[in-house]
Write a protein that holds these residues in place. Sequence first.
Motif, PDB file in Angstrom:
ATOM      1  N   ASP A  72      42.399  80.643 -23.221  1.00 21.45           N
ATOM      2  CA  ASP A  72      41.072  80.217 -22.758  1.00 21.45           C
ATOM      3  C   ASP A  72      39.956  80.873 -23.556  1.00 21.45           C
ATOM      4  OD1 ASP A  72      42.232  78.630 -20.837  1.00 21.45           O
ATOM      5  OD2 ASP A  72      42.070  80.129 -19.236  1.00 21.45           O
ATOM      6  N   THR A  73      40.249  82.026 -24.165  1.00 19.61           N
ATOM      7  CA  THR A  73      39.213  82.743 -24.916  1.00 19.61           C
ATOM      8  C   THR A  73      39.308  82.481 -26.414  1.00 19.61           C
ATOM      9  OG1 THR A  73      40.577  84.727 -25.225  1.00 19.61           O
ATOM     10  CG2 THR A  73      39.276  84.583 -23.200  1.00 19.61           C
ATOM     11  N   LEU A  74      40.243  81.642 -26.827  1.00 24.17           N
ATOM     12  CA  LEU A  74      40.492  81.434 -28.252  1.00 24.17           C
ATOM     13  C   LEU A  74      39.925  80.101 -28.733  1.00 24.17           C
ATOM     14  CD1 LEU A  74      44.173  82.718 -28.438  1.00 24.17           C
ATOM     15  CD2 LEU A  74      42.056  83.973 -28.896  1.00 24.17           C
ATOM     16  N   GLY A  75      39.810  80.010 -30.047  1.00 24.15           N
ATOM     17  CA  GLY A  75      39.261  78.812 -30.650  1.00 24.15           C
ATOM     18  C   GLY A  75      37.778  78.985 -30.926  1.00 24.15           C
ATOM     19  N   GLY A  76      37.238  78.048 -31.689  1.00 22.89           N
ATOM     20  CA  GLY A  76      35.820  78.110 -32.018  1.00 22.89           C
ATOM     21  C   GLY A  76      35.536  77.438 -33.338  1.00 22.89           C
ATOM     22  N   ALA A  77      34.290  77.469 -33.733  1.00 28.14           N
ATOM     23  CA  ALA A  77      33.868  76.855 -34.996  1.00 28.14           C
ATOM     24  C   ALA A  77      34.265  77.756 -36.159  1.00 28.14           C
ATOM     25  CB  ALA A  77      32.364  76.632 -34.982  1.00 28.14           C
ATOM     26  N   VAL A  78      34.915  77.156 -37.163  1.00 28.33           N
ATOM     27  CA  VAL A  78      35.330  77.900 -38.353  1.00 28.33           C
ATOM     28  C   VAL A  78      34.577  77.338 -39.552  1.00 28.33           C
ATOM     29  CG1 VAL A  78      37.251  78.564 -39.839  1.00 28.33           C
ATOM     30  CG2 VAL A  78      37.623  78.278 -37.371  1.00 28.33           C
ATOM     31  N   HIS A  79      33.912  78.206 -40.287  1.00 23.08           N
ATOM     32  CA  HIS A  79      33.181  77.808 -41.487  1.00 23.08           C
ATOM     33  C   HIS A  79      33.907  78.343 -42.713  1.00 23.08           C
ATOM     34  CE1 HIS A  79      30.024  76.732 -44.222  1.00 23.08           C
ATOM     35  NE2 HIS A  79      29.826  77.995 -44.566  1.00 23.08           N
ATOM     36  N   PHE A  80      34.377  77.447 -43.577  1.00 25.01           N
ATOM     37  CA  PHE A  80      35.005  77.836 -44.842  1.00 25.01           C
ATOM     38  C   PHE A  80      33.901  77.820 -45.901  1.00 25.01           C
ATOM     39  CE2 PHE A  80      38.527  75.910 -42.396  1.00 25.01           C
ATOM     40  CZ  PHE A  80      39.373  77.004 -42.360  1.00 25.01           C
ATOM     41  N   VAL A 115      46.313  79.187 -35.714  1.00 20.04           N
ATOM     42  CA  VAL A 115      45.906  80.238 -36.649  1.00 20.04           C
ATOM     43  C   VAL A 115      45.074  79.629 -37.772  1.00 20.04           C
ATOM     44  CG1 VAL A 115      47.861  81.740 -36.142  1.00 20.04           C
ATOM     45  CG2 VAL A 115      48.074  80.015 -37.947  1.00 20.04           C
ATOM     46  N   LEU A 116      44.353  80.481 -38.476  1.00 18.41           N
ATOM     47  CA  LEU A 116      43.434  80.010 -39.516  1.00 18.41           C
ATOM     48  C   LEU A 116      44.149  79.285 -40.657  1.00 18.41           C
ATOM     49  CD1 LEU A 116      41.002  83.049 -39.586  1.00 18.41           C
ATOM     50  CD2 LEU A 116      40.382  80.678 -39.079  1.00 18.41           C
ATOM     51  N   LEU A 117      45.386  79.684 -40.953  1.00 20.53           N
ATOM     52  CA  LEU A 117      46.119  78.988 -42.013  1.00 20.53           C
ATOM     53  C   LEU A 117      46.357  77.537 -41.623  1.00 20.53           C
ATOM     54  CD1 LEU A 117      47.632  78.919 -44.675  1.00 20.53           C
ATOM     55  CD2 LEU A 117      49.649  79.830 -43.509  1.00 20.53           C
ATOM     56  N   GLU A 118      46.792  77.289 -40.391  1.00 23.93           N
ATOM     57  CA  GLU A 118      47.016  75.925 -39.919  1.00 23.93           C
ATOM     58  C   GLU A 118      45.707  75.145 -39.865  1.00 23.93           C
ATOM     59  OE1 GLU A 118      48.757  76.726 -36.156  1.00 23.93           O
ATOM     60  OE2 GLU A 118      50.749  77.189 -36.967  1.00 23.93           O
ATOM     61  N   SER A 127      38.350  83.600 -32.362  1.00 24.28           N
ATOM     62  CA  SER A 127      37.885  83.854 -30.996  1.00 24.28           C
ATOM     63  C   SER A 127      36.364  83.728 -31.037  1.00 24.28           C
ATOM     64  CB  SER A 127      38.307  85.250 -30.521  1.00 24.28           C
ATOM     65  OG  SER A 127      37.865  85.480 -29.193  1.00 24.28           O
ATOM     66  N   GLY A 128      35.886  82.505 -31.017  1.00 23.86           N
ATOM     67  CA  GLY A 128      34.484  82.230 -31.228  1.00 23.86           C
ATOM     68  C   GLY A 128      34.230  81.836 -32.671  1.00 23.86           C
ATOM     69  N   PRO A 129      32.959  81.664 -33.067  1.00 26.17           N
ATOM     70  CA  PRO A 129      32.630  81.243 -34.441  1.00 26.17           C
ATOM     71  C   PRO A 129      33.104  82.259 -35.476  1.00 26.17           C
ATOM     72  CG  PRO A 129      30.744  81.022 -32.974  1.00 26.17           C
ATOM     73  CD  PRO A 129      31.765  81.800 -32.204  1.00 26.17           C
ATOM     74  N   VAL A 130      33.682  81.758 -36.560  1.00 20.70           N
ATOM     75  CA  VAL A 130      34.214  82.603 -37.620  1.00 20.70           C
ATOM     76  C   VAL A 130      33.848  81.999 -38.968  1.00 20.70           C
ATOM     77  CG1 VAL A 130      36.317  83.534 -38.677  1.00 20.70           C
ATOM     78  CG2 VAL A 130      36.160  83.372 -36.204  1.00 20.70           C
ATOM     79  N   SER A 131      33.529  82.844 -39.935  1.00 18.52           N
ATOM     80  CA  SER A 131      33.302  82.406 -41.314  1.00 18.52           C
ATOM     81  C   SER A 131      34.333  83.057 -42.229  1.00 18.52           C
ATOM     82  CB  SER A 131      31.890  82.778 -41.784  1.00 18.52           C
ATOM     83  OG  SER A 131      30.909  82.032 -41.081  1.00 18.52           O
ATOM     84  N   ILE A 132      34.953  82.239 -43.083  1.00 14.41           N
ATOM     85  CA  ILE A 132      36.044  82.680 -43.950  1.00 14.41           C
ATOM     86  C   ILE A 132      35.667  82.365 -45.398  1.00 14.41           C
ATOM     87  CG2 ILE A 132      38.513  82.537 -44.452  1.00 14.41           C
ATOM     88  CD1 ILE A 132      37.914  83.567 -41.676  1.00 14.41           C
ATOM     89  N   ASP A 133      35.975  83.285 -46.300  1.00 14.95           N
ATOM     90  CA  ASP A 133      35.610  83.110 -47.713  1.00 14.95           C
ATOM     91  C   ASP A 133      36.706  82.345 -48.474  1.00 14.95           C
ATOM     92  OD1 ASP A 133      34.237  83.316 -50.106  1.00 14.95           O
ATOM     93  OD2 ASP A 133      35.101  85.273 -50.585  1.00 14.95           O
ATOM     94  N   ILE A 134      36.889  81.093 -48.116  1.00 14.58           N
ATOM     95  CA  ILE A 134      37.750  80.220 -48.917  1.00 14.58           C
ATOM     96  C   ILE A 134      37.102  78.845 -49.000  1.00 14.58           C
ATOM     97  CG2 ILE A 134      39.893  81.409 -48.373  1.00 14.58           C
ATOM     98  CD1 ILE A 134      40.578  79.225 -46.416  1.00 14.58           C
TER      99      ILE A 134
END
Length: 367
Positions: A281-289, A303-306, A360-367
């Motif tokens: 319930d606490t997982l997921g969110g917007a991911v910015h690559f 997971v972020l790889l998937e 777990s909420g909004p995340v930004s990844i450098d790829i």
Amino acid sequence: MISVLEKSSTLHWLGRQLFNRDDPAAFFDPLLERINPMWVQQYTPARVTAIYNETADTKTFVLAPAKRWQGFEAGQHVNICIDIDGIRRNRTFSLSSSPIQWRTDGTVTLTIKRLPGGLVTNWMHDHLEPDTVIGLGEAFGDFRVPAPQEPALYIAGGSGITPVLSQLETMAASDYRAPVTLLYFVRTQADVIAAEKLHALAERWPAFTLKVYATSETETPQFLSDLHLDEVPGLPARRCYLCGPKGLMDLANDLLYRRGITEDRIHSTFFSVPAASLDTDTLGGAVHFERSNLDVSSEGDAVLLEIAEAAKLSPRYGCRMGICHQCSCRKTSGTVVNRLTGKASGPGEETIQLCVSVPSGPVSIDI
């Protein structure tokens, strides 16, 4: 559930495919593969040179990797990739041969048991033939031969013998003189993998003691117990290595701990890693690559790889289990939860592993 917010033009999509990888030359792999599959760049091609039956459900595949492959240490894993019905499948297996074999004739072996319902293992048993070319990743893993030499105990079950075979052959060839004992648990004697090789090692290597236990051939099953450990001389001084089904490994750990064997002297290797219980319930969110200028929305424990692969990105990865760290990349903001440990990261910039990190909420990844 994963949804992609498309922001890219056709040209941007092409650029992402070309440059979102460590080796841009791999973009030309489809063409190279048609000319000569051993020229592919994205992974190391390896040609199957021979296949041997070990037991009714286990085969050894002899592979000759392309010369650029960097080799391995006894006990390590590799990832292989195989196209099955037009879909590339990746799996992790232990190398069952000694590095000496690779240095001598340029070949390595994978000893693989057919798994009920296993897509890749069953396909390899039924369809893989000599002269076929498959993909081979670089070796990884910390399941290593004791250095310097010290007494060792190996506890293996079923196909868990494969990395142990690699280590035992390496130790025998290097004149390893400290006592080494293998307790090998199988269902029946017919299920002993590499039986001839194991008995040959026991005959020519004075420091090696081999004990094989068939759990289903006696009225009372011979599961690992204190009685088996009582037969290992000098057990407190031994470095212990475990590989096999989770039940056997859990039991072995428990019995060894009770005898005062500390955690730092017990080494385990496995092909799938137990995951922590997560509050979805606490997982997921917007991911910015960031480099790809792509936004993705995820829910649940993906997971972020998937997530990246669902968004048609091609980040580097290896074991997909959190072991090899080949998928490590930079998180620039946001929080992720480690699927293996259940621990949350900090909110700022840090290095994470894509294959075990859940947003777990909004995340930004450098790829």
